[in-house]
Design a protein around this motif. Structure first.
Motif, PDB file in Angstrom:
ATOM      1  N   VAL B 158       0.859  -1.189   0.000  1.00 53.78           N
ATOM      2  CA  VAL B 158       0.000   0.000   0.000  1.00 53.78           C
ATOM      3  C   VAL B 158       0.894   1.237   0.000  1.00 53.78           C
ATOM      4  O   VAL B 158       1.727   1.396   0.896  1.00 53.78           O
ATOM      5  N   PRO B 159       0.752   2.124  -1.010  1.00 55.22           N
ATOM      6  CA  PRO B 159       1.626   3.302  -1.069  1.00 55.22           C
ATOM      7  C   PRO B 159       1.211   4.400  -0.081  1.00 55.22           C
ATOM      8  O   PRO B 159       0.108   4.357   0.485  1.00 55.22           O
ATOM      9  N   ILE B 160       2.093   5.385   0.094  1.00 54.07           N
ATOM     10  CA  ILE B 160       1.794   6.535   0.961  1.00 54.07           C
ATOM     11  C   ILE B 160       1.938   7.831   0.158  1.00 54.07           C
ATOM     12  O   ILE B 160       2.575   7.851  -0.896  1.00 54.07           O
ATOM     13  N   ASN B 161       1.357   8.891   0.691  1.00 54.80           N
ATOM     14  CA  ASN B 161       1.520  10.208   0.059  1.00 54.80           C
ATOM     15  C   ASN B 161       2.698  10.975   0.692  1.00 54.80           C
ATOM     16  O   ASN B 161       3.378  10.444   1.583  1.00 54.80           O
ATOM     17  N   ASP B 162       2.904  12.219   0.257  1.00 58.44           N
ATOM     18  CA  ASP B 162       4.063  12.982   0.732  1.00 58.44           C
ATOM     19  C   ASP B 162       3.987  13.338   2.213  1.00 58.44           C
ATOM     20  O   ASP B 162       4.993  13.675   2.835  1.00 58.44           O
ATOM     21  N   ALA B 163       2.772  13.290   2.765  1.00 58.17           N
ATOM     22  CA  ALA B 163       2.636  13.589   4.189  1.00 58.17           C
ATOM     23  C   ALA B 163       2.892  12.347   5.044  1.00 58.17           C
ATOM     24  O   ALA B 163       2.940  12.438   6.275  1.00 58.17           O
ATOM     25  N   GLY B 164       3.064  11.196   4.380  1.00 56.91           N
ATOM     26  CA  GLY B 164       3.292   9.974   5.141  1.00 56.91           C
ATOM     27  C   GLY B 164       1.997   9.279   5.525  1.00 56.91           C
ATOM     28  O   GLY B 164       1.957   8.526   6.498  1.00 56.91           O
ATOM     29  N   GLU B 165       0.938   9.527   4.751  1.00 60.08           N
ATOM     30  CA  GLU B 165      -0.354   8.879   5.017  1.00 60.08           C
ATOM     31  C   GLU B 165      -0.592   7.769   3.996  1.00 60.08           C
ATOM     32  O   GLU B 165      -0.291   7.928   2.810  1.00 60.08           O
ATOM     33  N   SER B 188       3.171   4.377  12.406  1.00 63.06           N
ATOM     34  CA  SER B 188       4.492   4.246  11.782  1.00 63.06           C
ATOM     35  C   SER B 188       5.596   4.599  12.767  1.00 63.06           C
ATOM     36  O   SER B 188       5.549   5.656  13.393  1.00 63.06           O
ATOM     37  N   ASN B 189       6.599   3.727  12.881  1.00 61.79           N
ATOM     38  CA  ASN B 189       7.680   4.007  13.838  1.00 61.79           C
ATOM     39  C   ASN B 189       8.576   5.136  13.357  1.00 61.79           C
ATOM     40  O   ASN B 189       9.113   5.884  14.154  1.00 61.79           O
ATOM     41  N   ALA B 190       8.731   5.265  12.053  1.00 64.28           N
ATOM     42  CA  ALA B 190       9.678   6.261  11.539  1.00 64.28           C
ATOM     43  C   ALA B 190       9.054   7.648  11.476  1.00 64.28           C
ATOM     44  O   ALA B 190       9.739   8.647  11.674  1.00 64.28           O
ATOM     45  N   LEU B 191       7.753   7.727  11.196  1.00 62.52           N
ATOM     46  CA  LEU B 191       7.103   9.026  10.982  1.00 62.52           C
ATOM     47  C   LEU B 191       6.079   9.385  12.050  1.00 62.52           C
ATOM     48  O   LEU B 191       5.770  10.555  12.256  1.00 62.52           O
ATOM     49  N   GLY B 192       5.504   8.371  12.685  1.00 55.56           N
ATOM     50  CA  GLY B 192       4.480   8.631  13.694  1.00 55.56           C
ATOM     51  C   GLY B 192       3.059   8.641  13.168  1.00 55.56           C
ATOM     52  O   GLY B 192       2.102   8.771  13.952  1.00 55.56           O
ATOM     53  N   SER B 193       2.871   8.497  11.858  1.00 58.24           N
ATOM     54  CA  SER B 193       1.523   8.512  11.271  1.00 58.24           C
ATOM     55  C   SER B 193       0.623   7.459  11.926  1.00 58.24           C
ATOM     56  O   SER B 193       1.029   6.314  12.088  1.00 58.24           O
ATOM     57  N   ILE B 194      -0.608   7.888  12.283  1.00 65.87           N
ATOM     58  CA  ILE B 194      -1.595   6.926  12.791  1.00 65.87           C
ATOM     59  C   ILE B 194      -2.436   6.480  11.598  1.00 65.87           C
ATOM     60  O   ILE B 194      -3.049   7.308  10.915  1.00 65.87           O
ATOM     61  N   GLY B 215       1.280  -3.194  16.529  1.00 66.06           N
ATOM     62  CA  GLY B 215       0.886  -2.089  17.417  1.00 66.06           C
ATOM     63  C   GLY B 215       2.016  -1.580  18.294  1.00 66.06           C
ATOM     64  O   GLY B 215       1.772  -0.859  19.271  1.00 66.06           O
ATOM     65  N   ALA B 216       3.269  -1.913  17.932  1.00 67.38           N
ATOM     66  CA  ALA B 216       4.405  -1.571  18.798  1.00 67.38           C
ATOM     67  C   ALA B 216       4.467  -0.079  19.110  1.00 67.38           C
ATOM     68  O   ALA B 216       4.808   0.319  20.225  1.00 67.38           O
ATOM     69  N   GLN B 217       4.117   0.756  18.119  1.00 69.14           N
ATOM     70  CA  GLN B 217       4.226   2.202  18.329  1.00 69.14           C
ATOM     71  C   GLN B 217       2.892   2.820  18.752  1.00 69.14           C
ATOM     72  O   GLN B 217       2.819   4.017  19.012  1.00 69.14           O
ATOM     73  N   ALA B 218       1.838   2.017  18.789  1.00 65.94           N
ATOM     74  CA  ALA B 218       0.522   2.560  19.141  1.00 65.94           C
ATOM     75  C   ALA B 218       0.193   2.308  20.611  1.00 65.94           C
ATOM     76  O   ALA B 218      -0.292   3.201  21.312  1.00 65.94           O
ATOM     77  N   ALA B 219       0.464   1.088  21.063  1.00 65.22           N
ATOM     78  CA  ALA B 219       0.066   0.697  22.415  1.00 65.22           C
ATOM     79  C   ALA B 219       0.600   1.629  23.516  1.00 65.22           C
ATOM     80  O   ALA B 219      -0.090   1.845  24.511  1.00 65.22           O
ATOM     81  N   PRO B 220       1.798   2.234  23.364  1.00 64.22           N
ATOM     82  CA  PRO B 220       2.254   3.143  24.426  1.00 64.22           C
ATOM     83  C   PRO B 220       1.507   4.472  24.442  1.00 64.22           C
ATOM     84  O   PRO B 220       1.610   5.219  25.411  1.00 64.22           O
ATOM     85  N   HIS B 221       0.776   4.791  23.378  1.00 62.28           N
ATOM     86  CA  HIS B 221       0.247   6.157  23.234  1.00 62.28           C
ATOM     87  C   HIS B 221      -1.263   6.249  23.077  1.00 62.28           C
ATOM     88  O   HIS B 221      -1.834   7.307  23.311  1.00 62.28           O
ATOM     89  N   CYS B 342       2.114  14.633   8.767  1.00 60.67           N
ATOM     90  CA  CYS B 342       0.676  14.457   8.541  1.00 60.67           C
ATOM     91  C   CYS B 342      -0.138  14.905   9.756  1.00 60.67           C
ATOM     92  O   CYS B 342       0.410  15.169  10.822  1.00 60.67           O
ATOM     93  N   GLN B 343      -1.438  15.012   9.563  1.00 61.47           N
ATOM     94  CA  GLN B 343      -2.331  15.530  10.598  1.00 61.47           C
ATOM     95  C   GLN B 343      -2.444  14.596  11.788  1.00 61.47           C
ATOM     96  O   GLN B 343      -2.331  15.010  12.935  1.00 61.47           O
ATOM     97  N   ASN B 344      -2.674  13.327  11.483  1.00 62.17           N
ATOM     98  CA  ASN B 344      -3.013  12.394  12.540  1.00 62.17           C
ATOM     99  C   ASN B 344      -1.791  11.560  12.909  1.00 62.17           C
ATOM    100  O   ASN B 344      -1.490  10.565  12.262  1.00 62.17           O
ATOM    101  N   LYS B 345      -1.071  11.999  13.939  1.00 65.43           N
ATOM    102  CA  LYS B 345       0.117  11.236  14.303  1.00 65.43           C
ATOM    103  C   LYS B 345       0.375  11.254  15.800  1.00 65.43           C
ATOM    104  O   LYS B 345      -0.183  12.083  16.520  1.00 65.43           O
ATOM    105  N   VAL B 346       1.198  10.326  16.255  1.00 69.56           N
ATOM    106  CA  VAL B 346       1.622  10.332  17.654  1.00 69.56           C
ATOM    107  C   VAL B 346       2.825  11.266  17.757  1.00 69.56           C
ATOM    108  O   VAL B 346       3.280  11.828  16.752  1.00 69.56           O
TER     109      VAL B 346
END
Lengths: 159, 421
Positions: B158-165, B188-194, B215-221, B342-346
């Motif tokens: 699945v590709p992403i856009n320039d914002a990392g979504e 995303s661990n590298a960008l934080g995108s949810i 969920g490695a980067q989601a469960a803490p947040h 991107c808008q929605n990120k940790v």
């Protein structure tokens, strides 16, 4: 010398104005060095004539420490014989990787890179061009910083 | 983050003023690096441990340790009880239906490999397709590549856009009659995108395809509710959420776990063994061969208690404040570019600096006591997508402060000064 001053006084000079930067038209020897950890990559061209490095050039994408080390290395080995260059590689490794305590004054300007020894995570950046030089002179296609660990292990095992 | 908006300003303010007091719970935050106070901004790689979790590990080793599920003696009973209590804490934490749906593993990587071996090798055949996203960590790419190679299966990305979504419309187009599995990171661990995983899981289910969520980067947040998400598998690690290393979980729907073959053979995963035939134990034990890291599992439980006491909503709200503040500050710096804005990120900020390699950034920031991650973050496809070899990444936890962000911004300016001379 503090780290910031190493950066300011030496590394950045070579980073901004790398010596022998570019490619040789028809190199007799070539190798590519790669540090998979950070994506650093350098290409090294050499023209060897009668066992002597007549011309040398490097290019690539890398951090300032790697670029400075490459730049200073090319200055240091230009005109040197195969044996002299190998000796320099060995001494540079002794200074940086093996941490041998001895007088490295004869390394001249290269000695300033000894400061990188205090940054274990960056030693690979400084050593990459030297591995690449070794690979090029011995007509091996590429070098990687990951082979370094292996070599260290071998060295350690031999002790 | 939806959770942020539901909090009133007053609640948010209380959450924020309360958070800074929590720093005192973390002994390591008091150390000095290069004679400067430590500013620890590498939480996405591993978070720090509060005293209460350290104490729990010590109490277990000093007064409760023995092997579990084995003997009838006093200590074995207590150790087993505490280990299983930790499992129940994890079950509640993610709102799983049953505790047997929670399998202890050595971490997210181990969990994903368990699914690859237990589910993938059994159900994925030649010509089948596995959908992954361009935002995956190597640990949710490499196991599936190994499987694809072994089986002659194919990986679709699945590709992403320039914002990392993620481009969800493109994702929906990837499904066909050969699609057998979806692997998806929650954050995303590298960008934080949810990622919009609930919608993506629903799409996969319309095609009858199960979904594993990293969920490695989601469960803490973020508050995780596996029943609401309706994911088939969900994996995360303790050490990114105030717990010890070497422990994590795999959540799986019971009927899927039951259909799977064991990943590792050994003790505790069997009901009977003879040289003619071995009968495997029930889930979750079928997947927990050998002596597990008992202390780490119990420490994980203590970390969950600690996080729940603070409240995941409060954590998300406070970390969002940190993200907004840090993004504004860093965005305002000339010569610095945020990658994946991107808008929605940790609270993760990946950035690059004009003419300065991330490794030099990391080394010089360390001179100011600041710990950031530099490199490709085990997500080389993302680096390739943004055409950078590496980035510097500051990742925040609820124990970070705006003052530390100011120190980071000062540090970045100081790196620029060194390079400008």
């Amino acid at each position: 010398m503090s780290l910031k001053s190493i950066y300011q006084e030496v590394i950045l000079d070579h980073n901004r104005k790398p010596r022998n930067y570019g490619a040789l038209r028809s190199p007799s020897h070539h190798a590519t060095g790669h540090n998979p950890l950070c994506g650093d990559r350098i290409d090294l061209d050499i023209n060897m004539h009668d066992g002597r490095i007549d011309e040398i050039a490097f290019r690539g994408e890398s951090c300032a420490i790697c670029k400075a080390s490459s730049s200073m290395m090319t200055n240091a080995v230009k005109g040197k014989s195969f044996q002299e260059a190998e000796e320099l590689i060995r001494e540079f490794r002794e200074m940086l990787v093996d941490g041998i305590e001895k007088d490295f004054d004869h390394l001249g300007r290269l000695k300033v890179l000894a400061g990188v020894r205090d940054l274990p995570t960056r030693i690979k950046c400084a050593i990459l061009p030297w591995h690449t030089l070794h690979a090029a002179m011995n007509s091996v296609a590429g070098a990687t910083t990951e082979a370094d660990d292996h070599e260290d292990q071998l060295v350690a095992n031999n002790h | 983050m939806e959770t942020v908006n539901v909090l009133t300003p007053a609640v948010r303010q209380t959450a924020i003023s309360g958070m800074e007091r929590l720093r005192a719970d973390f002994p390591i935050l008091g150390i000095r690096v290069e004679d400067k106070p430590l500013v620890y901004l590498d939480n996405a790689a591993s978070s720090q441990m509060p005293q209460i979790v350290i104490d729990r590990l010590v109490r277990y080793q000093k007064t409760q340790h023995a092997n579990i599920h084995r003997a009838v003696h006093h200590l074995s009973g207590i150790a087993t009880q505490e280990y299983e209590a930790a499992r129940r804490k994890l079950q509640c934490f993610i709102s799983a239906r049953e505790e047997r749906e929670v399998i202890f593993t050595s971490g997210t990587t181990d969990s994903i490999n368990l699914v690859m071996h237990g589910y993938g090798r059994k159900f994925i055949q030649e010509g089948d397709e596995i959908i992954l996203t361009a935002l995956e960590h190597h640990s949710n790419i490499v196991p599936w590549q190994m499987l694809a190679e072994e089986k002659g299966a194919r990986i679709r990305v699945v590709p992403i856009n320039d914002a990392g979504e993620l481009l969800v419309e493109e994702y929906e187009k990837l499904f066909n009659s050969r699609t057998r599995f979806v692997g998806l990171s929650h954050v995303s661990n590298a960008l934080g995108s949810i990622n919009p995983i609930k919608r993506m899981i629903a799409t996969a289910h319309q095609h009858g395809v199960p979904v594993l969520v990293d969920g490695a980067q989601a469960a803490p947040h973020l508050k995780i509710d596996v029943r609401d998400l309706d994911c088939d598998f969900y994996a995360f690690s303790a050490h990114k959420m105030c717990g010890p290393t070497g422990i994590g979980i795999l959540y799986g729907k019971a009927h899927l776990l039951e259909s799977m073959q064991p990943f590792k053979g050994g003790g505790d995963m069997i009901t009977s063994v003879s040289f003619e035939k071995t009968t495997y134990n029930e889930i979750p034990y079928k997947f927990e061969a050998g002596t597990p890291p008992i202390a780490a599992a119990i420490g994980f439980g203590a970390a969950i208690d600690y996080l729940e006491q603070i409240g995941l909503d409060a954590i998300a709200a406070y970390e969002h404040e940190l993200l907004v503040y840090a993004s504004e500050q860093i965005r305002a710096l000339p010569g610095v570019r945020i990658v994946g804005d991107c808008q929605n990120k940790v609270a993760v900020i990946s950035f690059v600096m004009d003419g300065i390699h991330p490794h030099d950034v990391g080394t010089l920031l360390n001179q100011d006591g600041i710990a950031v991650r530099t490199g490709h973050h085990c997500a080389q496809p993302i680096m390739q997508r943004f055409n950078v070899a590496a980035t510097s990444r500051a990742s925040f936890s609820f124990y970070n402060t705006k003052k530390e962000i100011d120190t980071l911004v000062e540090g970045i300016r100081s790196v620029q000064k060194v390079f400008a001379q």
